[in-house]
Design a protein around this motif. Structure first.
Motif, PDB file in Angstrom:
ATOM      1  N   ARG A  64     -47.493  26.614  23.811  1.00  0.00           N
ATOM      2  CA  ARG A  64     -47.445  25.290  23.098  1.00  0.00           C
ATOM      3  C   ARG A  64     -46.334  25.490  22.013  1.00  0.00           C
ATOM      4  O   ARG A  64     -45.677  24.531  21.463  1.00  0.00           O
ATOM      5  N   MET A  65     -46.415  26.685  21.140  1.00  0.00           N
ATOM      6  CA  MET A  65     -45.490  26.780  20.305  1.00  0.00           C
ATOM      7  C   MET A  65     -44.110  26.714  20.492  1.00  0.00           C
ATOM      8  O   MET A  65     -43.252  26.035  19.867  1.00  0.00           O
ATOM      9  N   LYS A  66     -43.658  27.204  21.737  1.00  0.00           N
ATOM     10  CA  LYS A  66     -42.384  27.152  22.316  1.00  0.00           C
ATOM     11  C   LYS A  66     -41.993  25.787  22.550  1.00  0.00           C
ATOM     12  O   LYS A  66     -40.697  25.138  22.573  1.00  0.00           O
ATOM     13  N   ARG A  67     -43.088  24.824  23.164  1.00  0.00           N
ATOM     14  CA  ARG A  67     -42.794  23.571  23.316  1.00  0.00           C
ATOM     15  C   ARG A  67     -42.624  22.565  22.122  1.00  0.00           C
ATOM     16  O   ARG A  67     -41.583  21.827  21.977  1.00  0.00           O
ATOM     17  N   LEU A  68     -43.749  22.910  21.293  1.00  0.00           N
ATOM     18  CA  LEU A  68     -43.666  21.784  20.148  1.00  0.00           C
ATOM     19  C   LEU A  68     -42.984  22.380  18.731  1.00  0.00           C
ATOM     20  O   LEU A  68     -42.729  21.428  17.892  1.00  0.00           O
ATOM     21  N   GLY A  69     -42.658  23.787  18.727  1.00  0.00           N
ATOM     22  CA  GLY A  69     -42.172  24.107  17.403  1.00  0.00           C
ATOM     23  C   GLY A  69     -40.599  24.019  17.257  1.00  0.00           C
ATOM     24  O   GLY A  69     -39.842  23.532  18.163  1.00  0.00           O
ATOM     25  N   MET A  70     -40.123  23.817  16.240  1.00  0.00           N
ATOM     26  CA  MET A  70     -38.844  23.381  15.698  1.00  0.00           C
ATOM     27  C   MET A  70     -38.202  24.787  15.074  1.00  0.00           C
ATOM     28  O   MET A  70     -38.250  24.972  14.115  1.00  0.00           O
ATOM     29  N   PRO A  71     -37.369  25.468  15.813  1.00  0.00           N
ATOM     30  CA  PRO A  71     -36.610  26.678  15.493  1.00  0.00           C
ATOM     31  C   PRO A  71     -35.715  26.389  14.311  1.00  0.00           C
ATOM     32  O   PRO A  71     -35.094  25.107  14.399  1.00  0.00           O
ATOM     33  N   GLN A  72     -35.643  27.007  13.265  1.00  0.00           N
ATOM     34  CA  GLN A  72     -34.832  26.662  12.082  1.00  0.00           C
ATOM     35  C   GLN A  72     -33.813  28.059  11.866  1.00  0.00           C
ATOM     36  O   GLN A  72     -34.014  29.121  12.195  1.00  0.00           O
ATOM     37  N   THR A  73     -32.639  27.620  11.562  1.00  0.00           N
ATOM     38  CA  THR A  73     -31.485  28.676  11.243  1.00  0.00           C
ATOM     39  C   THR A  73     -31.036  28.796   9.692  1.00  0.00           C
ATOM     40  O   THR A  73     -30.010  29.503   9.454  1.00  0.00           O
ATOM     41  N   GLY A  74     -31.628  27.711   9.028  1.00  0.00           N
ATOM     42  CA  GLY A  74     -31.003  27.736   7.785  1.00  0.00           C
ATOM     43  C   GLY A  74     -31.844  26.786   6.835  1.00  0.00           C
ATOM     44  O   GLY A  74     -32.817  26.146   7.174  1.00  0.00           O
ATOM     45  N   ILE A  75     -31.661  26.932   5.303  1.00  0.00           N
ATOM     46  CA  ILE A  75     -32.392  26.183   4.471  1.00  0.00           C
ATOM     47  C   ILE A  75     -31.273  25.430   3.539  1.00  0.00           C
ATOM     48  O   ILE A  75     -30.311  26.286   3.142  1.00  0.00           O
ATOM     49  N   ASP A  76     -31.448  24.265   3.193  1.00  0.00           N
ATOM     50  CA  ASP A  76     -30.403  23.600   2.346  1.00  0.00           C
ATOM     51  C   ASP A  76     -30.940  23.476   0.883  1.00  0.00           C
ATOM     52  O   ASP A  76     -31.818  22.797   0.639  1.00  0.00           O
ATOM     53  N   ARG A  78     -30.578  21.951  -2.836  1.00  0.00           N
ATOM     54  CA  ARG A  78     -29.817  20.939  -3.379  1.00  0.00           C
ATOM     55  C   ARG A  78     -29.728  21.185  -4.835  1.00  0.00           C
ATOM     56  O   ARG A  78     -31.098  20.931  -5.427  1.00  0.00           O
ATOM     57  N   PHE A  79     -28.863  21.029  -5.537  1.00  0.00           N
ATOM     58  CA  PHE A  79     -28.871  21.245  -7.222  1.00  0.00           C
ATOM     59  C   PHE A  79     -27.342  20.875  -7.767  1.00  0.00           C
ATOM     60  O   PHE A  79     -26.503  21.248  -6.898  1.00  0.00           O
ATOM     61  N   GLY A  80     -27.320  20.374  -8.788  1.00  0.00           N
ATOM     62  CA  GLY A  80     -26.055  20.076  -9.400  1.00  0.00           C
ATOM     63  C   GLY A  80     -25.239  18.883  -8.663  1.00  0.00           C
ATOM     64  O   GLY A  80     -24.142  18.929  -8.454  1.00  0.00           O
ATOM     65  N   GLY A  81     -26.086  18.219  -7.736  1.00  0.00           N
ATOM     66  CA  GLY A  81     -25.730  16.991  -7.250  1.00  0.00           C
ATOM     67  C   GLY A  81     -24.905  17.320  -5.797  1.00  0.00           C
ATOM     68  O   GLY A  81     -24.337  16.704  -5.307  1.00  0.00           O
ATOM     69  N   ALA A  82     -25.169  18.673  -5.384  1.00  0.00           N
ATOM     70  CA  ALA A  82     -24.528  18.853  -4.136  1.00  0.00           C
ATOM     71  C   ALA A  82     -25.488  19.809  -3.274  1.00  0.00           C
ATOM     72  O   ALA A  82     -26.403  20.480  -3.762  1.00  0.00           O
ATOM     73  N   SER A  83     -25.178  19.870  -2.022  1.00  0.00           N
ATOM     74  CA  SER A  83     -25.965  20.883  -1.037  1.00  0.00           C
ATOM     75  C   SER A  83     -25.179  22.163  -0.938  1.00  0.00           C
ATOM     76  O   SER A  83     -24.004  22.373  -0.881  1.00  0.00           O
ATOM     77  N   HIS A  84     -26.290  22.957  -0.820  1.00  0.00           N
ATOM     78  CA  HIS A  84     -25.760  24.569  -0.777  1.00  0.00           C
ATOM     79  C   HIS A  84     -26.576  25.448   0.401  1.00  0.00           C
ATOM     80  O   HIS A  84     -27.773  25.607   0.074  1.00  0.00           O
ATOM     81  N   ARG A  85     -26.197  25.361   1.619  1.00  0.00           N
ATOM     82  CA  ARG A  85     -26.945  25.744   2.725  1.00  0.00           C
ATOM     83  C   ARG A  85     -26.804  27.365   2.894  1.00  0.00           C
ATOM     84  O   ARG A  85     -25.794  27.929   2.741  1.00  0.00           O
ATOM     85  N   ILE A  86     -28.093  28.057   3.016  1.00  0.00           N
ATOM     86  CA  ILE A  86     -27.880  29.323   3.561  1.00  0.00           C
ATOM     87  C   ILE A  86     -28.399  29.216   4.905  1.00  0.00           C
ATOM     88  O   ILE A  86     -29.312  29.135   5.327  1.00  0.00           O
ATOM     89  N   ASP A  87     -27.404  29.929   5.812  1.00  0.00           N
ATOM     90  CA  ASP A  87     -27.724  30.276   7.278  1.00  0.00           C
ATOM     91  C   ASP A  87     -28.444  31.550   7.185  1.00  0.00           C
ATOM     92  O   ASP A  87     -27.608  32.714   7.396  1.00  0.00           O
ATOM     93  N   PHE A  88     -29.690  31.430   7.460  1.00  0.00           N
ATOM     94  CA  PHE A  88     -30.351  32.757   7.223  1.00  0.00           C
ATOM     95  C   PHE A  88     -30.275  33.528   8.540  1.00  0.00           C
ATOM     96  O   PHE A  88     -30.386  34.946   8.811  1.00  0.00           O
ATOM     97  N   THR A  89     -29.968  32.874   9.591  1.00  0.00           N
ATOM     98  CA  THR A  89     -29.701  33.506  10.906  1.00  0.00           C
ATOM     99  C   THR A  89     -28.472  34.290  11.240  1.00  0.00           C
ATOM    100  O   THR A  89     -28.506  35.352  11.511  1.00  0.00           O
ATOM    101  N   ALA A  90     -27.380  33.461  10.441  1.00  0.00           N
ATOM    102  CA  ALA A  90     -25.977  34.398  10.252  1.00  0.00           C
ATOM    103  C   ALA A  90     -26.256  35.758   9.653  1.00  0.00           C
ATOM    104  O   ALA A  90     -25.694  36.560   9.831  1.00  0.00           O
ATOM    105  N   GLU A  91     -27.129  35.551   8.512  1.00  0.00           N
ATOM    106  CA  GLU A  91     -27.300  36.761   7.546  1.00  0.00           C
ATOM    107  C   GLU A  91     -28.105  37.736   8.213  1.00  0.00           C
ATOM    108  O   GLU A  91     -27.760  38.893   7.950  1.00  0.00           O
TER     109      GLU A  91
END
Ligand code: FAD
Ligand code: DHB
Length: 391
Positions: A64-76, A78-91
């Motif tokens: 069920r986890m594979k079917r319903l889960g949502m894999p993530q590769t980064g966190i966004d 936001r500070f100082g009025g802008a987005s700063h994404r870390i791609d933790f999968t690339a890291e």
């Protein structure tokens, strides 16, 4: 009555241990004070580390986890009025999965019941006895009477407010506790996620987060007073605070919609040493609490159980107590690193009452370093996707 392993608490920790033991042919009984529906519907954590996903898949709980889960590769961030994404999968090459805790608990209960497990809901444990001697036992209430179960080992998976931790004598028990001067208002809303990544709003007026539970439901959090009440937050007040803290010029704004549920969670860091006394072993929230900023509560419970499951299998299968004897040390070594990460992030992203301008600028510098430099991104990513478990 008697069993091999008596487990107090049917949260993720207790249920997973009982599942792992069953796969090793080891008998257990799980005692849970609440009803099955309550346990299965409690809305809590959402993010599973790669190691948690891998373990659940390996032990037959991945479908069920594979079917319903949502894999993530980064966190966004936001500070100082802008987005700063870390791609933790690339890291790191690792991903995490958004798959809600109540679904993990659902899958565990289904699997345990299908295997004929002895799961006793509505059965509070009232006392542990004989933990120092050869005949430990669990006393519990059933049908209006107090009864007792003999076991080889007692496992305290009864969460932060449970009774097991206090069975470690105060003379050998050391507790570390820090309470933060704010809480989180958690919101479940009937809106599709407004962004592909879990998004953290690190704003002067307070922290906010956008996460999700399904393609049509978002989970949002807002920093609030520690003793705040959901009634203090009208829908208008919620959406205007979320917009203020999360929206930035270069990204699409939040999508508003019907709010289905609101609740307030306090925030603390807590840890007990040691995690074992005689035949009692503590795991999960019974032994440690982290502020939810790092999404580590559930994952830490799973890490403890991974070690304990191996240790108990070695005891029964190989007659070796080496892993049982080092259980507390093994878990605490990792847990202090998790405490460090969770407390550090919590301190970096929230606004503290009365804090000086100097401290605010240090927080901003911490965010800049974490998102804007290679070592900062790597350290965040390594911790967020999950430190290794020694098992
Ligand atoms: P629990 O899930 O607490 O399970 C313990 C079980 O023991 C409970 O079912 C309880 O009813 C039972 N019990 C207690 N006393 C007894 C007794 N005497 N006899 C029998 N049974 C007993 N983590 C995150 O990472 N992100 C989040 O957003 C997040 N939000 C949270 C919100 C709330 C309100 C709470 C309380 C926790 C949250 N957490 C979050 C933490 C995460 O949910 C926990 O770390 C996780 O549930 C730990 O699992 P556990 O099995 O150790 O304990
Ligand atoms: C959730 C997500 C997070 O990244 C986090 O740190 C805490 C909670 C969630 O989806 O509930």
């Amino acid at each position: 009555e008697r069993t091999q392993v008596g487990i107090v608490g049917a949260g993720p920790a207790g249920l997973l241990l009982s599942h792992l033991l069953h796969r090793e042919g080891i008998a257990s009984v799980v005692f849970e004070s609440r009803g099955r529906d309550h346990v299965q519907q409690r809305l809590r954590a959402g993010v599973l580390e790669q190691g948690t996903v891998d373990l659940l898949s390996q032990v037959g709980l991945g479908e069920r986890m594979k079917r319903l889960g949502m894999p993530q590769t980064g966190i966004d961030f936001r500070f100082g009025g802008a987005s700063h994404r870390i791609d933790f999968t690339a890291e790191t090459g690792r991903t995490v999965m958004v798959y809600p805790q109540h679904e993990v608990v659902h899958d565990l209960i289904e699997a345990r019941i299908a295997a004929g497990a002895d799961l006793r809901f509505d059965t509070p444990v009232t006392r542990l006895a004989g933990l120092d001697g050869p005949a430990p036992s669990i006393e519990f209430d059933a049908d209006g009477a107090t009864r007792s179960m003999r076991c080889d080992f007692v496992i305290g998976c009864d969460g932060f407010h449970g009774i097991c931790r206090s069975a470690i004598p105060p003379t050998v028990r050391k507790e570390y506790d820090r309470i933060y001067p704010f809480g989180w208002l958690g919101i479940l809303a009937e809106v599709p996620p407004a962004a592909p990544d879990v998004t953290w709003g690190c704003h002067e007026s307070g922290f906010a987060m956008l996460s999700f539970r399904s393609p049509t439901r978002s989970r949002l959090y807002l920093q609030c007073e520690p003793d705040d009440r959901p009634e203090n937050w009208s829908d208008d007040r919620i959406w205007s605070a979320l917009h203020e803290r999360l929206d930035v010029a270069d990204m699409p704004p939040l999508i508003e919609g019907r709010i289905l549920q609101k609740s307030v969670t306090g925030m603390r860091s807590f840890l007990v040493e040691p995690m074992r006394h005689g035949s009692l072993f503590l795991a999960g929230d019974a032994a440690h609490i982290v502020p939810p900023t790092g999404a580590k509560g559930l994952n830490s419970a799973v890490a403890d159980i991974q070690v304990l499951g191996r240790a108990l299998a070695d005891h029964y299968r190989k007659g070796s107590d080496r892993m049982l004897d080092s259980y507390s040390e093994t878990c605490l070594r990792r847990m202090w690193l998790v405490q460090r990460f969770s407390a550090g992030l919590c301190t970096m992203v929230h606004s503290f009452p009365g804090q000086s301008d100097f401290i605010k600028r240090l927080q901003r510098a911490d965010l800049e370093y974490m998102t804007g430099t290679a070592p900062g991104r790597l350290a965040f990513s390594d911790n967020f996707t999950g430190l290794p478990v020694e098992a």
